[in-house]
Design a protein around this motif. Structure first.
Motif, PDB file in Angstrom:
ATOM      1  N   ASN A 108       0.810  -1.221   0.000  1.00 24.73           N
ATOM      2  CA  ASN A 108       0.000   0.000   0.000  1.00 24.73           C
ATOM      3  C   ASN A 108       0.844   1.272   0.000  1.00 24.73           C
ATOM      4  O   ASN A 108       0.310   2.356   0.090  1.00 24.73           O
ATOM      5  CB  ASN A 108      -0.959   0.004   1.188  1.00 24.73           C
ATOM      6  CG  ASN A 108      -0.240   0.048   2.514  1.00 24.73           C
ATOM      7  OD1 ASN A 108       0.894  -0.393   2.627  1.00 24.73           O
ATOM      8  ND2 ASN A 108      -0.901   0.577   3.522  1.00 24.73           N
ATOM      9  N   SER A 110       3.978   3.716  -1.875  1.00 24.26           N
ATOM     10  CA  SER A 110       4.744   3.986  -3.089  1.00 24.26           C
ATOM     11  C   SER A 110       5.801   5.044  -2.781  1.00 24.26           C
ATOM     12  O   SER A 110       5.539   5.987  -2.043  1.00 24.26           O
ATOM     13  CB  SER A 110       3.834   4.450  -4.220  1.00 24.26           C
ATOM     14  OG  SER A 110       3.257   5.698  -3.916  1.00 24.26           O
ATOM     15  N   SER A 136       0.813   6.643   0.711  1.00 19.68           N
ATOM     16  CA  SER A 136       0.036   5.451   1.035  1.00 19.68           C
ATOM     17  C   SER A 136      -1.235   5.425   0.211  1.00 19.68           C
ATOM     18  O   SER A 136      -1.749   6.467  -0.188  1.00 19.68           O
ATOM     19  CB  SER A 136      -0.316   5.452   2.521  1.00 19.68           C
ATOM     20  OG  SER A 136      -1.192   4.389   2.834  1.00 19.68           O
ATOM     21  N   SER A 137      -1.751   4.223  -0.031  1.00 20.73           N
ATOM     22  CA  SER A 137      -3.032   4.117  -0.725  1.00 20.73           C
ATOM     23  C   SER A 137      -4.178   4.582   0.177  1.00 20.73           C
ATOM     24  O   SER A 137      -5.242   4.927  -0.296  1.00 20.73           O
ATOM     25  CB  SER A 137      -3.270   2.678  -1.181  1.00 20.73           C
ATOM     26  OG  SER A 137      -3.251   1.805  -0.069  1.00 20.73           O
ATOM     27  N   ASN A 138      -3.948   4.639   1.480  1.00 22.20           N
ATOM     28  CA  ASN A 138      -4.918   5.172   2.442  1.00 22.20           C
ATOM     29  C   ASN A 138      -4.718   6.687   2.506  1.00 22.20           C
ATOM     30  O   ASN A 138      -3.769   7.171   3.102  1.00 22.20           O
ATOM     31  CB  ASN A 138      -4.704   4.531   3.814  1.00 22.20           C
ATOM     32  CG  ASN A 138      -5.695   5.003   4.845  1.00 22.20           C
ATOM     33  OD1 ASN A 138      -6.445   5.962   4.630  1.00 22.20           O
ATOM     34  ND2 ASN A 138      -5.694   4.360   5.992  1.00 22.20           N
ATOM     35  N   SER A 139      -5.599   7.432   1.871  1.00 19.61           N
ATOM     36  CA  SER A 139      -5.425   8.890   1.758  1.00 19.61           C
ATOM     37  C   SER A 139      -5.500   9.604   3.112  1.00 19.61           C
ATOM     38  O   SER A 139      -5.036  10.732   3.237  1.00 19.61           O
ATOM     39  CB  SER A 139      -6.462   9.472   0.804  1.00 19.61           C
ATOM     40  OG  SER A 139      -7.761   9.209   1.284  1.00 19.61           O
TER      41      SER A 139
END
Length: 162
Positions: A108, A110, A136-139
């Motif tokens: 999750n 990058s 993170s993919s969790n904004s």
């Protein structure tokens, strides 16, 4: 005469209270886990850059830190990166030249930059300034920007990721 156990109604109420409590706590707990992954990954990247700088001053020569696999556009550093000494002078990361290799980021996360390589000189100075963005993919978690100055100083600061 009453026995010492619970009634079915008391048991069902207790289970309902536990279920409601867990449904409220789990989302907050996943935020904490993602936030801790972000901070610890940021610390690993900063530590890697500091190690490259120390190796350059210790060995008295240029030391490079670069992404290993740049085949996935947009997450070049997230696939893994390494610290290496360009012994043969071809300015390419070759097997046998590595000082230390770092694995890919968690799924999750990058780690991106327009530049795929940084170099530290024997004086500890960086050949060029730049920065990397860890997102993170969790904004809700936000991100970290790792900045490398010309003086070789590495620092991490919070940023808002897109």
């Amino acid at each position: 005469m009453k026995s010492g156990g619970f009634t079915i109604i008391e048991l069902m109420v207790t289970i309902a209270i536990v279920a409601i409590s867990l449904s409220l706590a789990v989302p907050g707990f996943s935020y904490l886990i993602d936030r801790n992954k972000m901070i610890s990954s940021s610390n690993v990247v900063v530590g890697a850059f500091n190690l490259a700088r120390v190796e350059a001053t210790k060995r008295g020569t240029n030391i490079n830190i670069s992404s290993i696999d740049d085949s996935e556009a947009g997450n070049t550093w997230g696939n893994g990166y390494g610290i290496w000494l360009d012994a043969d002078g071809d300015n390419a990361y070759d097997v046998g030249e590595e000082i230390r290799q770092f694995d890919a980021m968690a799924d999750n996360l990058s780690l991106t930059d327009a530049v795929t390589s940084f170099s530290f000189q024997a004086t500890g100075f960086s050949a060029a300034a730049g920065s990397l963005e860890l997102c993170s993919s969790n904004s809700d978690v936000g991100g970290r920007q790792i900045s490398i100055s010309l003086s070789g100083r590495i620092r991490s600061s919070e940023i808002a990721c897109p």
